[in-house]
Write a protein that holds these residues in place. Structure first.
Motif, PDB file in Angstrom:
ATOM      1  N   PRO A 177      36.331  48.077  31.339  1.00  0.00           N
ATOM      2  CA  PRO A 177      35.627  48.228  32.621  1.00  0.00           C
ATOM      3  C   PRO A 177      36.513  47.844  33.803  1.00  0.00           C
ATOM      4  CG  PRO A 177      34.324  46.967  31.029  1.00  0.00           C
ATOM      5  CD  PRO A 177      35.700  47.082  30.481  1.00  0.00           C
ATOM      6  N   PRO A 178      36.403  48.558  34.890  1.00  0.00           N
ATOM      7  CA  PRO A 178      37.175  48.217  36.094  1.00  0.00           C
ATOM      8  C   PRO A 178      36.559  47.018  36.814  1.00  0.00           C
ATOM      9  CG  PRO A 178      35.799  50.114  36.520  1.00  0.00           C
ATOM     10  CD  PRO A 178      35.641  49.806  35.061  1.00  0.00           C
ATOM     11  N   PHE A 179      37.381  46.273  37.522  1.00  0.00           N
ATOM     12  CA  PHE A 179      36.934  45.122  38.294  1.00  0.00           C
ATOM     13  C   PHE A 179      36.585  45.589  39.710  1.00  0.00           C
ATOM     14  CE2 PHE A 179      39.218  43.170  34.862  1.00  0.00           C
ATOM     15  CZ  PHE A 179      38.605  41.943  34.655  1.00  0.00           C
ATOM     16  N   THR A 180      35.418  46.161  39.885  1.00  0.00           N
ATOM     17  CA  THR A 180      35.011  46.650  41.202  1.00  0.00           C
ATOM     18  C   THR A 180      33.499  46.745  41.267  1.00  0.00           C
ATOM     19  OG1 THR A 180      35.165  48.470  42.770  1.00  0.00           O
ATOM     20  CG2 THR A 180      35.282  49.037  40.441  1.00  0.00           C
ATOM     21  N   PHE A 197      30.145  34.206  38.686  1.00  0.00           N
ATOM     22  CA  PHE A 197      30.192  33.916  40.117  1.00  0.00           C
ATOM     23  C   PHE A 197      29.463  34.989  40.928  1.00  0.00           C
ATOM     24  CE2 PHE A 197      33.836  31.443  38.574  1.00  0.00           C
ATOM     25  CZ  PHE A 197      33.604  30.232  39.209  1.00  0.00           C
ATOM     26  N   LEU A 198      29.621  36.251  40.527  1.00  0.00           N
ATOM     27  CA  LEU A 198      28.956  37.321  41.258  1.00  0.00           C
ATOM     28  C   LEU A 198      27.434  37.198  41.166  1.00  0.00           C
ATOM     29  CD1 LEU A 198      31.190  40.409  40.385  1.00  0.00           C
ATOM     30  CD2 LEU A 198      31.025  39.221  42.584  1.00  0.00           C
ATOM     31  N   TRP A 199      26.923  36.810  40.007  1.00  0.00           N
ATOM     32  CA  TRP A 199      25.474  36.664  39.874  1.00  0.00           C
ATOM     33  C   TRP A 199      24.971  35.439  40.624  1.00  0.00           C
ATOM     34  CZ3 TRP A 199      21.788  39.903  38.669  1.00  0.00           C
ATOM     35  CH2 TRP A 199      22.124  41.064  37.964  1.00  0.00           C
ATOM     36  N   VAL A 249      26.871  44.482  42.009  1.00  0.00           N
ATOM     37  CA  VAL A 249      26.878  43.494  40.921  1.00  0.00           C
ATOM     38  C   VAL A 249      26.156  44.049  39.701  1.00  0.00           C
ATOM     39  CG1 VAL A 249      26.109  41.189  40.240  1.00  0.00           C
ATOM     40  CG2 VAL A 249      27.044  41.554  42.529  1.00  0.00           C
ATOM     41  N   MET A 250      25.013  44.690  39.913  1.00  0.00           N
ATOM     42  CA  MET A 250      24.292  45.293  38.787  1.00  0.00           C
ATOM     43  C   MET A 250      25.120  46.391  38.139  1.00  0.00           C
ATOM     44  SD  MET A 250      20.390  45.532  40.258  1.00  0.00           S
ATOM     45  CE  MET A 250      19.851  46.416  38.798  1.00  0.00           C
ATOM     46  N   ARG A 251      25.814  47.178  38.961  1.00  0.00           N
ATOM     47  CA  ARG A 251      26.648  48.271  38.434  1.00  0.00           C
ATOM     48  C   ARG A 251      27.794  47.713  37.585  1.00  0.00           C
ATOM     49  NH1 ARG A 251      28.158  50.369  43.160  1.00  0.00           N
ATOM     50  NH2 ARG A 251      26.456  51.878  43.208  1.00  0.00           N
ATOM     51  N   TRP A 252      28.455  46.679  38.111  1.00  0.00           N
ATOM     52  CA  TRP A 252      29.554  46.037  37.370  1.00  0.00           C
ATOM     53  C   TRP A 252      29.020  45.492  36.047  1.00  0.00           C
ATOM     54  CZ3 TRP A 252      33.716  42.961  40.436  1.00  0.00           C
ATOM     55  CH2 TRP A 252      34.701  42.473  39.562  1.00  0.00           C
ATOM     56  N   SER A 253      27.877  44.826  36.088  1.00  0.00           N
ATOM     57  CA  SER A 253      27.299  44.242  34.873  1.00  0.00           C
ATOM     58  C   SER A 253      26.953  45.312  33.851  1.00  0.00           C
ATOM     59  CB  SER A 253      26.046  43.438  35.231  1.00  0.00           C
ATOM     60  OG  SER A 253      26.349  42.393  36.122  1.00  0.00           O
ATOM     61  N   TRP A 254      26.436  46.455  34.319  1.00  0.00           N
ATOM     62  CA  TRP A 254      26.085  47.531  33.402  1.00  0.00           C
ATOM     63  C   TRP A 254      27.331  48.108  32.743  1.00  0.00           C
ATOM     64  CZ3 TRP A 254      23.760  49.739  29.848  1.00  0.00           C
ATOM     65  CH2 TRP A 254      23.797  51.116  29.605  1.00  0.00           C
ATOM     66  N   ARG A 255      28.411  48.262  33.489  1.00  0.00           N
ATOM     67  CA  ARG A 255      29.644  48.771  32.873  1.00  0.00           C
ATOM     68  C   ARG A 255      30.138  47.818  31.777  1.00  0.00           C
ATOM     69  NH1 ARG A 255      31.532  50.614  38.400  1.00  0.00           N
ATOM     70  NH2 ARG A 255      32.384  48.511  38.616  1.00  0.00           N
ATOM     71  N   VAL A 256      30.122  46.515  32.070  1.00  0.00           N
ATOM     72  CA  VAL A 256      30.573  45.541  31.074  1.00  0.00           C
ATOM     73  C   VAL A 256      29.636  45.543  29.871  1.00  0.00           C
ATOM     74  CG1 VAL A 256      31.024  43.096  30.637  1.00  0.00           C
ATOM     75  CG2 VAL A 256      31.720  44.121  32.811  1.00  0.00           C
ATOM     76  N   TRP A 310      34.180  40.845  22.518  1.00  0.00           N
ATOM     77  CA  TRP A 310      33.645  39.631  23.142  1.00  0.00           C
ATOM     78  C   TRP A 310      34.767  38.789  23.735  1.00  0.00           C
ATOM     79  CZ3 TRP A 310      34.983  34.746  21.387  1.00  0.00           C
ATOM     80  CH2 TRP A 310      35.629  34.677  20.149  1.00  0.00           C
ATOM     81  N   ILE A 311      35.959  38.881  23.121  1.00  0.00           N
ATOM     82  CA  ILE A 311      37.117  38.175  23.677  1.00  0.00           C
ATOM     83  C   ILE A 311      37.671  38.949  24.877  1.00  0.00           C
ATOM     84  CG2 ILE A 311      39.457  37.354  23.220  1.00  0.00           C
ATOM     85  CD1 ILE A 311      38.693  37.003  20.309  1.00  0.00           C
ATOM     86  N   LEU A 312      37.795  40.253  24.724  1.00  0.00           N
ATOM     87  CA  LEU A 312      38.369  41.069  25.790  1.00  0.00           C
ATOM     88  C   LEU A 312      37.522  41.037  27.053  1.00  0.00           C
ATOM     89  CD1 LEU A 312      39.429  44.185  23.669  1.00  0.00           C
ATOM     90  CD2 LEU A 312      40.824  42.218  24.329  1.00  0.00           C
ATOM     91  N   ALA A 313      36.221  40.849  26.894  1.00  0.00           N
ATOM     92  CA  ALA A 313      35.330  40.886  28.054  1.00  0.00           C
ATOM     93  C   ALA A 313      35.205  39.532  28.750  1.00  0.00           C
ATOM     94  CB  ALA A 313      33.939  41.357  27.624  1.00  0.00           C
ATOM     95  N   ILE A 314      35.848  38.493  28.243  1.00  0.00           N
ATOM     96  CA  ILE A 314      35.711  37.158  28.836  1.00  0.00           C
ATOM     97  C   ILE A 314      36.076  37.140  30.322  1.00  0.00           C
ATOM     98  CG2 ILE A 314      36.734  34.832  28.841  1.00  0.00           C
ATOM     99  CD1 ILE A 314      36.611  34.874  25.793  1.00  0.00           C
ATOM    100  N   PRO A 315      37.187  37.772  30.746  1.00  0.00           N
ATOM    101  CA  PRO A 315      37.471  37.777  32.201  1.00  0.00           C
ATOM    102  C   PRO A 315      36.320  38.338  33.028  1.00  0.00           C
ATOM    103  CG  PRO A 315      39.393  38.516  30.974  1.00  0.00           C
ATOM    104  CD  PRO A 315      38.272  38.430  29.986  1.00  0.00           C
ATOM    105  N   HIS A 316      35.680  39.386  32.521  1.00  0.00           N
ATOM    106  CA  HIS A 316      34.534  39.945  33.242  1.00  0.00           C
ATOM    107  C   HIS A 316      33.370  38.960  33.265  1.00  0.00           C
ATOM    108  CE1 HIS A 316      35.591  44.055  34.358  1.00  0.00           C
ATOM    109  NE2 HIS A 316      36.281  44.145  33.227  1.00  0.00           N
ATOM    110  N   TYR A 317      33.121  38.286  32.148  1.00  0.00           N
ATOM    111  CA  TYR A 317      32.014  37.330  32.107  1.00  0.00           C
ATOM    112  C   TYR A 317      32.228  36.206  33.118  1.00  0.00           C
ATOM    113  CZ  TYR A 317      30.698  39.584  27.690  1.00  0.00           C
ATOM    114  OH  TYR A 317      30.322  40.486  26.735  1.00  0.00           O
TER     115      TYR A 317
END
Length: 467
Positions: free
Chosen positions: A97-100, A43-45, A76-83, A31-38
């Motif tokens: 997860p990659p940032f793409t 913004f993406l959502w 955006v949905m694909r990125w969200s699913w990876r995260v 949950w900490i590691l995923a904060i950058p993705h969140y």
């Protein structure tokens, strides 16, 4: 390795492979590691929501989902699913997860949506809310929309519970103690997530095909056929992910920034329209008045808290232009009342030793009064000469032009006897309101225009590259 032998039946395809060597304890800090993705996904959502509105009107008038917007929203949905797969919707991989927005072939989680050539213009009006209601109820159970109230010592606490969350928690605990993620739980978790994402694609207007009420469990949607034993294993895919149809980082940032500006502009427009409506409909003789508050006291007076006005260093015209005159009205059905305004020091001298209540706030529609014990005043309030503004009657109205100082409002019976009951309202002219409305509407226009340009330019550029 396995290859699919049957065609995919639904246009939203969700696949994932369970990593064989998952860390026992990494899930505790994901949950900490995923904060950058969140943060990025927030913004993406935002951009996803704005572009979905654009797509709605495009489908309504043309029957087509613009490809550039389609590719962005699928990304955006694909990125969200990876995260989600990495984090607490599955915990199926420890690979970050990659940032793409693009599909990453060698990442264990994948999402694809088949873009339709044509979409129903009429169906777009109802499928995302009315037709999807049965699925919304199911998805709420799967993904955490069901809440239960738990009565605590002080107050009721609401706890959100989801089937996916419970299953992933069970898998995480077993992983912690055994080092294994149970395959049966993984298959069920993927099936539930697949159901949720199919519904997401449908309500995001990406397909007219109604999501099936079917739990397709397992990491892959369709049956597979095993390769021949002597077939060599395929080489690992290590090629870097390609941008989805021209969506560079700069264009993505432009769309996100434009979406934020559009929402900000809509906020400015809403605020300006609301203030304009209030100014046009809620003025009473030029004053914006608050709702009446019933004040009832058995004491001899009700006073306001000390109101301090200090415009030192500000232009002399500022109070008049911003606030204008102040009005206080008091209506009583039990005799004449007196309302007066005076310097706080003079009021304190007059009411020293007098039983009175001090108005603090409005709570649940009622006035909150703090009592001060004492006796009766030495004389009726109208006999005092220190009032800078006052009014008497069963419907008394006091008008005052604000000036620097420390001031207190007083409400009493006109004869100074105990028991004060009245409905009190306050208001002001607020001449600056029209200027505020104009400024908000101008800001709304500018931000909406800037946001529209930041969205339209990259979308048009991507669309041209696809032609």
């Amino acid at each position: 390795m396995a290859t699919s032998t049957a065609p995919r039946s639904y246009p939203v395809h969700v696949d994932a492979d369970l990593d064989p060597g998952l860390s026992r304890g990494l899930w505790l800090v994901k949950w900490i590691l995923a904060i950058p993705h969140y943060v990025v996904l927030a913004f993406l959502w935002t951009a996803f929501a704005v572009l979905s509105v654009v797509a709605f009107f495009a489908i309504l008038f043309t029957g087509r989902y613009p490809r550039a917007i389609f590719d962005f929203n699928v990304g955006v949905m694909r990125w969200s699913w990876r995260v989600a797969y990495y984090a607490y919707a599955a915990l199926g991989t420890d690979r970050y997860p990659p940032f793409t927005l693009a599909d990453v072939p060698d990442y264990p989680a994948h999402l694809e949506v088949d873009r339709p050539d044509h979409l129903s213009r009429g169906l777009v009006l109802v499928k995302w809310w009315l037709l999807a209601i049965p699925h919304y109820l199911i998805v709420a159970l799967f993904a955490g929309g069901v809440a239960y109230g738990v009565q605590g010592a002080d107050d009721e606490t609401w706890i959100s519970i989801s089937v996916i969350g419970v299953l992933v928690l069970v898998a995480a605990v077993m992983l912690l103690f055994t080092g294994r993620y149970p395959q049966q739980i993984f298959d069920l978790v993927l099936g539930l997530n697949r159901w949720v994402l199919r519904v997401a694609g449908y309500v995001a207007l990406m397909t007219d095909q109604y999501p099936p009420f079917r739990l397709d469990m397992g990491g892959h949607e369709t049956p597979t056929a095993t390769r021949e034993p002597d077939a060599p294993p395929p080489a690992p895919l290590t090629a870097p992910p390609a941008r989805p149809r021209g969506w560079t980082t700069g264009r993505i940032v432009s769309v996100v920034a434009g979406s934020v500006l559009v929402l900000t502009g809509l906020g400015f427009a809403g605020a300006g329209a609301t203030l304009a409506l209030v100014g046009a409909t809620d003025r009473d003789d030029g004053f914006l008045m608050s709702p009446s508050i019933s004040m009832d006291s058995s004491a001899y007076a009700i006073t306001s808290e000390d109101a301090r006005i200090n415009t030192e260093g500000a232009p002399d015209w500022l109070p008049e232009k911003v606030l204008g005159d102040v009005r206080v009205t008091a209506s009583s059905g039990s005799g004449d009342v007196f309302i007066g305004l005076a310097p706080t020091a003079d009021v304190e001298t007059y009411l020293v030793g007098v039983a009175r209540d001090t108005f603090r706030e409005v709570r649940d529609g009622a006035a909150v009064l703090d009592p001060v014990t004492g006796g009766a005043p030495s004389a009726p309030p109208a006999d005092q000469s220190f009032w800078v503004a006052s009014a008497t009657g069963s419907d008394a109205t006091l008008d005052w032009a604000p000036e620097d100082g420390s001031w207190t409002f007083v409400l009493m019976r006109a004869d100074g006897t105990e028991g004060v009951t009245a409905d009190v309202a306050t208001g002001a002219e607020v001449p600056v309101l029209d200027a505020v409305v104009a400024a908000l509407l101008v800001l709304a226009g500018l931000t909406l225009l800037a946001g529209a340009l930041l969205i339209a330019v990259p979308i048009r550029t991507v669309a041209r590259r696809e032609q």
